[in-house]
Design a protein around this motif. Sequence first.
Motif, PDB file in Angstrom:
ATOM      1  N   UNK A  77       2.311  32.116  -7.419  1.00 22.28           N
ATOM      2  CA  UNK A  77       2.357  33.465  -7.486  1.00 22.28           C
ATOM      3  C   UNK A  77       3.859  33.204  -7.772  1.00 22.28           C
ATOM      4  N   UNK A  78       4.569  32.163  -7.227  1.00 28.32           N
ATOM      5  CA  UNK A  78       5.872  32.604  -7.419  1.00 28.32           C
ATOM      6  C   UNK A  78       6.315  32.788  -9.441  1.00 28.32           C
ATOM      7  N   UNK A  79       5.480  31.269  -9.878  1.00 25.44           N
ATOM      8  CA  UNK A  79       6.018  31.514 -11.229  1.00 25.44           C
ATOM      9  C   UNK A  79       4.974  32.504 -12.269  1.00 25.44           C
ATOM     10  N   UNK A  80       3.921  32.724 -11.431  1.00 21.99           N
ATOM     11  CA  UNK A  80       3.250  33.887 -12.359  1.00 21.99           C
ATOM     12  C   UNK A  80       4.373  35.258 -11.862  1.00 21.99           C
ATOM     13  N   UNK A  81       4.631  35.815 -11.282  1.00 24.48           N
ATOM     14  CA  UNK A  81       5.261  36.665 -10.918  1.00 24.48           C
ATOM     15  C   UNK A  81       6.723  36.459 -12.021  1.00 24.48           C
ATOM     16  N   UNK A  82       6.928  35.417 -11.453  1.00 23.47           N
ATOM     17  CA  UNK A  82       8.564  35.534 -12.173  1.00 23.47           C
ATOM     18  C   UNK A  82       8.863  36.128 -13.952  1.00 23.47           C
ATOM     19  N   UNK A  83       6.928  34.823 -14.324  1.00 17.74           N
ATOM     20  CA  UNK A  83       6.908  35.015 -15.838  1.00 17.74           C
ATOM     21  C   UNK A  83       6.720  36.978 -15.920  1.00 17.74           C
ATOM     22  N   UNK A  84       6.587  37.762 -15.383  1.00 19.77           N
ATOM     23  CA  UNK A  84       5.569  38.933 -15.382  1.00 19.77           C
ATOM     24  C   UNK A  84       7.016  39.413 -15.758  1.00 19.77           C
ATOM     25  N   UNK A  85       7.866  39.441 -14.971  1.00 16.61           N
ATOM     26  CA  UNK A  85       8.958  40.406 -14.870  1.00 16.61           C
ATOM     27  C   UNK A  85      10.252  39.555 -15.755  1.00 16.61           C
ATOM     28  N   UNK A  86       9.793  38.637 -15.946  1.00 14.82           N
ATOM     29  CA  UNK A  86      10.751  38.137 -17.225  1.00 14.82           C
ATOM     30  C   UNK A  86       9.946  38.971 -18.876  1.00 14.82           C
ATOM     31  N   UNK A  87       8.411  38.603 -18.895  1.00 15.62           N
ATOM     32  CA  UNK A  87       8.660  39.593 -19.852  1.00 15.62           C
ATOM     33  C   UNK A  87       8.434  41.141 -20.262  1.00 15.62           C
ATOM     34  N   UNK A  88       8.875  41.779 -18.715  1.00 14.78           N
ATOM     35  CA  UNK A  88       8.702  43.299 -19.329  1.00 14.78           C
ATOM     36  C   UNK A  88      10.242  43.335 -19.098  1.00 14.78           C
ATOM     37  N   UNK A  89      11.193  42.622 -18.766  1.00 10.16           N
ATOM     38  CA  UNK A  89      12.533  43.185 -19.093  1.00 10.16           C
ATOM     39  C   UNK A  89      13.118  42.786 -20.665  1.00 10.16           C
ATOM     40  N   UNK A  90      12.031  41.323 -21.312  1.00  9.21           N
ATOM     41  CA  UNK A  90      11.897  41.600 -22.600  1.00  9.21           C
ATOM     42  C   UNK A  90      11.355  42.333 -23.600  1.00  9.21           C
TER      43      UNK A  90
END
Length: 280
Positions: A260-273
């Motif tokens: 969950x941590x890996x997935x959600x961090x990737x989602x937020x990082x992608x959203x920022x980009x």
Amino acid sequence: MRRNKVIVVQNINITVSEENFDDYICITDIAKAKVGESRGADVVKNWMRNRATLEFLGTWEQIYNPAFKVVEFDHFKSEAGLHTFVLSVSEWIEKTEAIGLFVKRGKYGGTYAHKDIAFEFASAISPVFKLYLIKEFQRLKEAENDAEKIEWDAKRFLSKNNYLIQTDAVKNYLIPSGNYKENLEWLAYAEEADVLNVALFGFTAKAWRDENPELAKKNNVRDFASINELTVLSNLETHNAQMIREGRNKTERFQILQEIAEYQLNVLKAAEQIKLIVEK
């Protein structure tokens, strides 16, 4: 006195109202993420019929509201789940003297819930929407902090503990060596806080303190987490609590929390980009 602010979550306007120096979020607005503009009140009404919802609301009130009427709450809980059971927010407030919800008429009208309850409601609508809601709520609190020069205690919002939001990520400080995610010997003796720490950061709180003795005199590892990390941490706490209730063992929970941590961090990082690209 109530002060209203509006945040935009996935193109939906969500009103945040200040009540008695705390934040309440319009869950009627959140419901629009599921059914659109016209039927938000129906979603709230159906949510109130659910037994799990009443148990959550009742527990919250018993923790934070000394005037809460437990006998009336038990009556509602005993009827929850029946086809004939209907409970409005107004009736819940009137009969139990609940403070976690209130109904507002007119402009910015709708059902408002204390932020703890609002995030629980958002989980029922969409876990992804909840993730973005927490992130935008944090942006609002940061903006208020910048404008009013008031320190924002992030853990007061996330879990009532004293962890201060910092813009510097954990990686800017000394990171303990050791592969805690693969070598799980520590797990048998770990407290729940460290299960979350390793799932998110990759190391235990003690390991961080040992590597950063000066910083550890007044701080802990979470004080140096990024906003994204604290957002995900809040969600991990919710998921972990649910898995504990389900009786899952610590090893199984840890593996799920990592994912969950890996997935959600990737989602937020992608959203920022994406946001950076759009702003350019």
